[in-house]
Design a protein around this motif. Sequence first.
Motif, mmCIF file in Angstrom:
data_model
loop_
_atom_site.group_PDB
_atom_site.id
_atom_site.type_symbol
_atom_site.label_atom_id
_atom_site.label_comp_id
_atom_site.label_asym_id
_atom_site.label_seq_id
_atom_site.Cartn_x
_atom_site.Cartn_y
_atom_site.Cartn_z
ATOM 1 N N UNK A 157 34.178 -3.998 6.139
ATOM 2 C CA UNK A 157 35.231 -4.986 6.385
ATOM 3 C C UNK A 157 34.945 -5.764 7.660
ATOM 4 N N UNK A 158 34.520 -5.065 8.700
ATOM 5 C CA UNK A 158 34.235 -5.705 9.974
ATOM 6 C C UNK A 158 33.121 -6.748 9.830
ATOM 7 N N UNK A 159 32.074 -6.406 9.114
ATOM 8 C CA UNK A 159 30.974 -7.348 8.894
ATOM 9 C C UNK A 159 31.417 -8.514 8.002
ATOM 10 N N UNK A 160 32.281 -8.219 7.053
ATOM 11 C CA UNK A 160 32.793 -9.282 6.187
ATOM 12 C C UNK A 160 33.603 -10.281 7.000
ATOM 13 N N UNK A 161 34.439 -9.782 7.924
ATOM 14 C CA UNK A 161 35.195 -10.661 8.803
ATOM 15 C C UNK A 161 34.254 -11.498 9.664
ATOM 16 N N UNK A 162 33.153 -10.880 10.079
ATOM 17 C CA UNK A 162 32.152 -11.595 10.878
ATOM 18 C C UNK A 162 31.504 -12.706 10.053
ATOM 19 N N UNK A 163 31.183 -12.412 8.804
ATOM 20 C CA UNK A 163 30.561 -13.413 7.932
ATOM 21 C C UNK A 163 31.499 -14.595 7.685
ATOM 22 N N UNK A 164 32.788 -14.303 7.607
ATOM 23 C CA UNK A 164 33.777 -15.365 7.402
ATOM 24 C C UNK A 164 34.132 -16.088 8.698
ATOM 25 N N UNK A 165 33.548 -15.647 9.797
ATOM 26 C CA UNK A 165 33.777 -16.232 11.116
ATOM 27 C C UNK A 165 35.227 -16.080 11.573
ATOM 28 N N UNK A 166 35.862 -15.007 11.131
ATOM 29 C CA UNK A 166 37.205 -14.678 11.606
ATOM 30 C C UNK A 166 37.120 -13.960 12.951
ATOM 31 N N UNK A 167 35.952 -13.374 13.212
ATOM 32 C CA UNK A 167 35.679 -12.745 14.499
ATOM 33 C C UNK A 167 34.172 -12.739 14.711
ATOM 34 N N UNK A 168 33.760 -12.408 15.928
ATOM 35 C CA UNK A 168 32.346 -12.324 16.256
ATOM 36 C C UNK A 168 32.010 -10.863 16.545
ATOM 37 N N UNK A 169 31.220 -10.271 15.676
ATOM 38 C CA UNK A 169 30.862 -8.853 15.837
ATOM 39 C C UNK A 169 29.719 -8.700 16.839
ATOM 40 N N UNK A 170 29.858 -7.736 17.737
ATOM 41 C CA UNK A 170 28.817 -7.386 18.701
ATOM 42 C C UNK A 170 28.838 -5.873 18.899
ATOM 43 N N UNK A 171 27.701 -5.321 19.222
ATOM 44 C CA UNK A 171 27.597 -3.873 19.404
ATOM 45 C C UNK A 171 28.504 -3.389 20.532
ATOM 46 N N UNK A 172 28.658 -4.193 21.570
ATOM 47 C CA UNK A 172 29.424 -3.763 22.746
ATOM 48 C C UNK A 172 30.936 -3.886 22.584
ATOM 49 N N UNK A 173 31.401 -4.545 21.518
ATOM 50 C CA UNK A 173 32.831 -4.764 21.340
ATOM 51 C C UNK A 173 33.540 -3.526 20.799
ATOM 52 N N UNK A 174 34.787 -3.345 21.228
ATOM 53 C CA UNK A 174 35.623 -2.262 20.709
ATOM 54 C C UNK A 174 36.578 -2.830 19.654
ATOM 55 N N UNK A 175 37.236 -1.927 18.936
ATOM 56 C CA UNK A 175 38.204 -2.382 17.937
ATOM 57 C C UNK A 175 39.365 -3.129 18.579
ATOM 58 N N UNK A 176 39.705 -2.750 19.816
ATOM 59 C CA UNK A 176 40.759 -3.487 20.513
ATOM 60 C C UNK A 176 40.325 -4.924 20.772
#
Length: 215
Positions: free
Chosen positions: A135-154
């Motif tokens: 789901x997190x990667x899907x949100x990233x693909x849709x550009x709803x968020x930017x996924x990074x290794x250093x980011x937390x769920x918060x």
Amino acid sequence: MENPVKAKEDLQEILNQREYQIYYEDNRNFLEIWWDNIKAWFRDLLADWLSGFEPSNGFADTLLIILIGVVFLLAIFGIFLVLRSVKRKKALQEHQPFQSLNEMEWSVERHLKEAEKQEQAENYSLATRHQFLAVLLYFHERQWLQAHVWKTNWDYFAELQRKDKQRAEAFYELARMFDEAVYGKRKIEQKEYQNYREKALKWLGETDEKEIKEI
């Protein structure tokens, strides 16, 4: 006729006695004095604002009570929002969902396939983890968020909340169970996982669980 000065002194002495002075004493307590001063200040303020209008005591007092009530409710609501934010931040522990850059390079389909594999092995906590990463990667693909290794769920939740509060609320529920399963070491049961998977797949758009390709 008695000396007028003497008569005046006698009268003043009588008036200074306790039974007479009690009528001139202010028997209000601190709160009553404070409240009366506030009301007087507010009546003067209304008179200044509304030129030519002399507000009655009853009107000014009622309006003041209403304003105090509104301020009190707003303060309670603000405290509620702060406490909810603190509680949510605590629920979404300060951990990064991606444990390595390699996991970010996986496709959504690969994470779903791994989730299916772990489900068949009855390892529902690990299956929950891969469902969430999909789901997190899907949100990233849709550009709803930017996924990074250093980011937390918060971090992700705060990012989504700025754009779409409804989507952020849905993400929060998925992220909370993910943190409990992965970092809280809570054992996820089969039925609980199936409900989680159903919620997760609703956010995967056109991605159909039955069409996951073999890796």
